[in-house]
Design a protein around this motif. Sequence first.
Motif, PDB file in Angstrom:
ATOM      1  N   ARG A 183       1.717  73.037 -11.113  1.00  0.00           N
ATOM      2  CA  ARG A 183       1.193  72.354  -9.912  1.00  0.00           C
ATOM      3  C   ARG A 183       2.035  73.057  -8.821  1.00  0.00           C
ATOM      4  O   ARG A 183       3.310  73.601  -9.140  1.00  0.00           O
ATOM      5  CB  ARG A 183       1.501  70.778 -10.151  1.00  0.00           C
ATOM      6  CG  ARG A 183       2.911  70.613 -10.462  1.00  0.00           C
ATOM      7  CD  ARG A 183       3.140  69.199 -10.353  1.00  0.00           C
ATOM      8  NE  ARG A 183       4.440  68.612 -10.841  1.00  0.00           N
ATOM      9  CZ  ARG A 183       5.631  68.598 -10.178  1.00  0.00           C
ATOM     10  NH1 ARG A 183       5.283  69.143  -8.985  1.00  0.00           N
ATOM     11  NH2 ARG A 183       6.811  68.380 -10.588  1.00  0.00           N
ATOM     12  N   GLU A 203       4.917  72.811  -5.711  1.00  0.00           N
ATOM     13  CA  GLU A 203       5.711  71.683  -5.242  1.00  0.00           C
ATOM     14  C   GLU A 203       6.305  72.375  -4.148  1.00  0.00           C
ATOM     15  O   GLU A 203       6.585  73.469  -3.657  1.00  0.00           O
ATOM     16  CB  GLU A 203       6.712  71.557  -6.297  1.00  0.00           C
ATOM     17  CG  GLU A 203       7.856  70.733  -6.163  1.00  0.00           C
ATOM     18  CD  GLU A 203       8.961  70.585  -7.075  1.00  0.00           C
ATOM     19  OE1 GLU A 203      10.017  71.359  -7.090  1.00  0.00           O
ATOM     20  OE2 GLU A 203       8.658  69.699  -7.993  1.00  0.00           O
ATOM     21  N   GLN A 204       6.524  71.585  -2.895  1.00  0.00           N
ATOM     22  CA  GLN A 204       7.007  71.960  -1.747  1.00  0.00           C
ATOM     23  C   GLN A 204       8.643  71.842  -1.712  1.00  0.00           C
ATOM     24  O   GLN A 204       9.157  70.931  -2.120  1.00  0.00           O
ATOM     25  CB  GLN A 204       6.466  71.082  -0.546  1.00  0.00           C
ATOM     26  CG  GLN A 204       5.072  71.226  -0.270  1.00  0.00           C
ATOM     27  CD  GLN A 204       4.726  72.474   0.471  1.00  0.00           C
ATOM     28  OE1 GLN A 204       5.447  73.157   0.938  1.00  0.00           O
ATOM     29  NE2 GLN A 204       3.522  73.019   0.132  1.00  0.00           N
ATOM     30  N   VAL A 205       9.231  73.237  -1.465  1.00  0.00           N
ATOM     31  CA  VAL A 205      10.628  73.234  -1.735  1.00  0.00           C
ATOM     32  C   VAL A 205      11.136  73.606  -0.116  1.00  0.00           C
ATOM     33  O   VAL A 205      10.537  74.547   0.419  1.00  0.00           O
ATOM     34  CB  VAL A 205      10.983  73.997  -2.768  1.00  0.00           C
ATOM     35  CG1 VAL A 205      12.693  74.304  -2.960  1.00  0.00           C
ATOM     36  CG2 VAL A 205      10.618  73.541  -4.140  1.00  0.00           C
ATOM     37  N   THR A 215       6.264  77.165  -0.946  1.00  0.00           N
ATOM     38  CA  THR A 215       5.702  76.518  -2.197  1.00  0.00           C
ATOM     39  C   THR A 215       5.963  77.115  -3.378  1.00  0.00           C
ATOM     40  O   THR A 215       6.056  78.372  -3.526  1.00  0.00           O
ATOM     41  CB  THR A 215       4.373  76.717  -1.897  1.00  0.00           C
ATOM     42  OG1 THR A 215       3.637  76.301  -0.469  1.00  0.00           O
ATOM     43  CG2 THR A 215       3.414  76.196  -2.901  1.00  0.00           C
ATOM     44  N   ARG A 258       5.794  77.331  -7.541  1.00  0.00           N
ATOM     45  CA  ARG A 258       5.055  76.827  -8.714  1.00  0.00           C
ATOM     46  C   ARG A 258       5.786  76.219  -9.881  1.00  0.00           C
ATOM     47  O   ARG A 258       6.805  76.812 -10.197  1.00  0.00           O
ATOM     48  CB  ARG A 258       4.145  77.985  -9.420  1.00  0.00           C
ATOM     49  CG  ARG A 258       3.025  78.508  -8.441  1.00  0.00           C
ATOM     50  CD  ARG A 258       2.262  79.772  -8.930  1.00  0.00           C
ATOM     51  NE  ARG A 258       1.976  79.658 -10.326  1.00  0.00           N
ATOM     52  CZ  ARG A 258       1.098  80.583 -10.767  1.00  0.00           C
ATOM     53  NH1 ARG A 258       0.477  81.564 -10.147  1.00  0.00           N
ATOM     54  NH2 ARG A 258       1.109  80.523 -12.122  1.00  0.00           N
ATOM     55  N   VAL A 259       5.276  75.106 -10.490  1.00  0.00           N
ATOM     56  CA  VAL A 259       6.070  74.510 -11.596  1.00  0.00           C
ATOM     57  C   VAL A 259       5.250  74.449 -12.823  1.00  0.00           C
ATOM     58  O   VAL A 259       3.992  73.965 -12.677  1.00  0.00           O
ATOM     59  CB  VAL A 259       6.629  73.113 -11.102  1.00  0.00           C
ATOM     60  CG1 VAL A 259       7.348  72.435 -12.034  1.00  0.00           C
ATOM     61  CG2 VAL A 259       7.521  73.127 -10.003  1.00  0.00           C
ATOM     62  N   ASP A 281       7.156  67.886 -16.424  1.00  0.00           N
ATOM     63  CA  ASP A 281       7.409  69.097 -16.071  1.00  0.00           C
ATOM     64  C   ASP A 281       8.304  69.974 -17.155  1.00  0.00           C
ATOM     65  O   ASP A 281       8.789  69.382 -18.075  1.00  0.00           O
ATOM     66  CB  ASP A 281       8.432  69.263 -14.939  1.00  0.00           C
ATOM     67  CG  ASP A 281       7.741  68.831 -13.675  1.00  0.00           C
ATOM     68  OD1 ASP A 281       6.498  68.635 -13.704  1.00  0.00           O
ATOM     69  OD2 ASP A 281       8.492  68.493 -12.679  1.00  0.00           O
TER      70      ASP A 281
END
Length: 113
Positions: free
Chosen positions: A87, A89-91, A99, A101-102, A111
Amino acid sequence: MAKIKKGDLVVVIAGGDRGQQGRVLEVITDSERIVVEGINRVQRHVKPGTRRDNMEGGIVTVEAPLHMSNVMLVDPDTKKGTRVGYRAEQVEQDGRMRTKRVRVAKRSGKDID
C-alpha cells in the motif's frame, strides 16, 4: 522490489522441509532464490584452507538456496504463512511529500515493515 527481504521470518510451503520456519539469511535476486537459516541443509566436502572458518577441511553442513516460490512470509499477527501486498503511504521528507511502499500481510492486513 522483492516481497521477501533479508531478516524476514518465513515458512516453507513445499519440499522436504515443509512446515518449518526460519530467518532469511540471504536473498539472491537474479535467480529468485533465498537462503534460510536451518532450512535445506546440505553437506559439502571442503579442502583444507579453502574456507576461512574451516581451515582443517572435512565435511561441513551449510544451508543451500531454495526458490522464493517455496516459502511464504509469516504473518506477524497470526504466526501463519501469508501473501504479501503493498500500500502507498505519504511520508514527508525534506519538506516534500513522498510516496513510500509499505509491505502488508494479506491474512491480517497488518504492516510487515
